[in-house]
Enzyme design. Structure first.
Site, mmCIF file in Angstrom:
data_model
loop_
_atom_site.group_PDB
_atom_site.id
_atom_site.type_symbol
_atom_site.label_atom_id
_atom_site.label_comp_id
_atom_site.label_asym_id
_atom_site.label_seq_id
_atom_site.Cartn_x
_atom_site.Cartn_y
_atom_site.Cartn_z
ATOM 1 N N SER A 1 -3.184 8.608 0.828
ATOM 2 C CA SER A 1 -2.830 9.112 -0.486
ATOM 3 C C SER A 1 -1.828 10.355 -0.308
ATOM 4 C CB SER A 1 -4.016 9.604 -1.393
ATOM 5 O OG SER A 1 -3.579 9.674 -2.430
ATOM 6 N N ASP B 1 -2.318 -0.618 -7.649
ATOM 7 C CA ASP B 1 -2.697 0.994 -7.698
ATOM 8 C C ASP B 1 -2.018 1.733 -8.459
ATOM 9 O OD1 ASP B 1 -3.078 3.339 -6.628
ATOM 10 O OD2 ASP B 1 -2.846 3.095 -4.781
ATOM 11 N N HIS C 1 -7.621 2.562 -5.505
ATOM 12 C CA HIS C 1 -6.469 3.513 -4.755
ATOM 13 C C HIS C 1 -6.563 3.370 -3.246
ATOM 14 C CE1 HIS C 1 -3.775 6.588 -3.822
ATOM 15 N NE2 HIS C 1 -4.611 7.503 -3.717
#
Length: 638
Positions: A470, A556, A601
């Site tokens: 991320s 995502d 995610h």
């Protein structure tokens, strides 16, 4: 919170058997509520480890692909139970409400629920409050009742799109709190748990830069807040009927460089879970005499797992590290002592070492690192190194137990966790020093950490790899542009790589919420020009790069696939252009983009992802991966 509740016994008695995550469970009254197979079930507390349970709801009725229970809440009188259900490939969730009777039946279901809590009104009726999430934004609070007096109404809507809303029930169930927050500011409203239909009471109107969270005990509010100097968290209290900020009295302050991980409130004690100078502590505050007992926890421990607990006499919790499964500890108030779980001692305690090191960043700041390696490793300079980094949102680098990290250490790898600025390991200021126009501090910290590791004899650039997920991808991508010679290979999962274009697109669901972290390049040229200096996508150039393996997810919503694809294509073009000029015999790096189906995610326990990443690292470093996969099978079923 209860992910490892049941794993403990299995790890004690069968330490080399399959490692698994157990879904949420909660104790209420004399029952334990949990997931068994594809069903929501309950059993008597003393029979929780047996197969004697009552099926309350079959998740297959929802027609979802491999659903699991993420969270459970039981109504005060156990007339209803609510459960939030998700799937591994999506962040969307459904909240079901089951009426508990001789023949349990689903009373209602609500889509896209984030947080939810029960209270009971004056008429002994159960009221469910829940937040509704749309496009990752959580702005609406609803309340619902069931049975003969069924209703469902919107109760609150947050108008500022940069804020989100979540619900929290105080430990004594006296108040339900509506928490309205962005990355740096919060506002809390109280709903009386005895009169939930009354208008909520505002504790303190939001003040930019002021964060606060609320607990309750004996008609007093205990407020964890950063108000005042220094702007780190401190504990304050006030009477529940005079909640405004001018009535807050300072109760307890933290040492400098301290991160408050959590707070738990008991009848006569308040327990603070702390991280100070990269070590874990528990502070037990006696509320009758304001005494403080500070307990330094074992140096191997890197993270807490909090335990849902209604026992007023004990405070149980678990400690874990990336290479060691969770272990139970209990603080007993009567004895004033911390008790350690007895039984099987994990062999990793004797076969590995954990070191707390520091690197000096170029502005003189000391940056903490946590390093793991085998005790009997010789010539560490020739061992492979896997560096971890995050450095955003004031969040700590994840240091929960991961079986794939354990087997890497067993196979001779060095693991290094770099706690750079922008993260939260040393408190709120540590985050402030690595966000907005100080984001480059995190990059300087990461560079200093890797150079320090090499300088102290831990591996070398040709055996050094770097991993992040991320927002951690920002620092990794920036380092690949600025100092690629420090690295041999990189693995990224759902990485944030195109900061500038993402933050200029206000149609994306999280852009407005993220302005406090990255800045507003659309309206502020200073922010725009600063982002251009470090944005991974903007700074790709023809040069030698480390090999890169990226795992991305097709749908995502947090990190759009388009930005990752654009980054990968631009990086491949730069690599090809450099290879043309590098001459014959040049070994170009491998750039791999692995797009997985689904809309989640990060899928932490994806066996396919774990396999692909380890295989990539071993191949890039020219190592034999046979033994590591054999060892991994002891924990993970492929």
């Amino acid at each position: 919170m209860d992910a490892f509740e049941k794993v403990r016994t299995k790890l004690e008695t069968q330490p080399q058997e399959e490692y698994e995550i157990i879904n949420a469970e909660v104790k209420h009254g004399g029952f334990v509520y949990y997931q068994e197979g594809c069903c929501l079930v309950r059993s008597k507390d003393e029979e929780a480890d047996n197969d004697n349970y009552e099926v309350l709801f079959n998740l297959e009725e929802l027609k979802l692909d491999q659903p699991f229970i993420d969270c459970i809440r039981v109504a005060p009188d156990e007339k209803y139970v609510a459960a939030k259900i998700r799937t591994e490939d999506s962040e969307a969730s459904t909240c079901i409400v089951v009426k508990l009777s001789d023949q349990p039946v689903m009373e209602a279901s609500f889509p896209n629920v984030s947080s939810f809590e029960w209270v009971k009104d004056e008429e002994e009726e159960d009221v469910l409050f829940y937040t509704f999430q749309r496009n990752l934004r959580c702005h609406d609070v609803y309340r619902a009742t069931f049975g003969d007096n069924k209703r469902n109404e919107r109760f609150y809507t947050e108008k500022d799109p940069s804020y989100f809303v979540f619900l929290y029930l105080t430990k004594d169930s006296r108040f339900l709190t509506i928490n309205i927050m962005n990355k740096t500011t919060s506002e809390v409203w109280l709903i009386d748990g005895l009169s939930p239909w009354d208008p909520p009471v505002l504790i303190q109107k939001r003040i930019h830069g002021v964060l606060y969270y609320v607990e309750h005990r004996d008609d007093e509010l205990y407020i964890l807040t950063n108000v005042g100097e220094p702007t780190e968290f401190k504990l304050m209290r006030t009477a529940a009927d005079t909640p405004a900020i001018m009535n807050w009295d300072l109760f307890f302050t933290m040492k400098r460089n301290t991160k408050v991980v959590d707070l738990d409130m008991f009848k006569d004690h308040c327990v603070l879970f702390l991280k100070h100078s990269n070590l874990l502590y528990v502070n037990v505050i006696g509320l009758a005499d304001d005494s403080v007992r500070s307990l330094k926890l074992p140096p191997w421990a890197c993270g807490f797992i909090m335990d849902t607990n209604s026992d007023p006499k004990n405070c149980p919790f678990q400690l874990c590290s990336p290479i060691r499964p969770p272990k139970y500890y209990t603080y007993k108030f009567a004895e004033g002592k911390l008790f350690e779980e007895t039984g099987h001692e994990d062999p990793i305690t004797k076969t590995s070492r954990v070191l707390r090191l520091e690197a000096k960043s170029k502005d003189g700041k000391s940056v903490p690192m946590t390093v793991f390696h085998k005790t009997d490793s010789e010539d560490l300079q020739k061992k492979p190194l896997l560096v971890h980094v995050y450095g955003a949102y004031g969040m700590d680098l994840k240091m929960n137990f991961r079986p794939e990290r354990r087997v890497l250490v067993d196979d001779g790898w060095i693991l290094a966790y770099c706690h750079v600025r922008g993260g939260g390991e040393l408190g709120l200021q540590w985050h402030a020093d690595g966000r907005l126009t100080k984001k480059l501090n995190g990059l300087a910290d990461l560079e200093a950490c890797i150079k320090t590791l090499h300088g102290q004899g831990f591996s070398q650039p040709s055996l050094t790899t770097l991993t992040a997920f991320s927002a951690g991808g920002v620092l990794v991508g920036a380092l690949c542009n600025s100092n690629p010679e420090l690295l041999r290979a990189v693995t990224l999962e759902a990485p944030f790589l195109d900061v500038l274009n993402t933050m200029m697109d206000t149609t994306l669901p999280l852009t407005l919420e993220e302005l406090e972290e990255w800045g507003n390049p659309s309206s502020d040229d200073k922010h725009k020009n600063y982002i251009k200096r470090y944005c991974p996508y903007q700074n790709i150039k023809p040069q030698h790069y480390p090999s890169v393996h990226i795992t991305a997810y097709e749908n995502d919503e947090r990190v759009p696939l388009k930005g990752i694809v654009n980054y990968t294509e631009k990086l491949k073009e730069a690599v090809a252009e450099h290879a043309k000029d590098a001459g014959e015999g040049y070994q170009a790096p491998n750039i791999i983009l692995d797009i997985q189906p689904g809309g989640n995610h990060v899928i932490e326990d994806s066996h396919k992802k774990i396999t692909a990443q380890i295989k990539f690292l071993y191949e890039e470093l020219g190592l034999d991966s046979t033994s590591v996969f054999e060892n991994l099978k002891k924990y993970v079923k492929f």
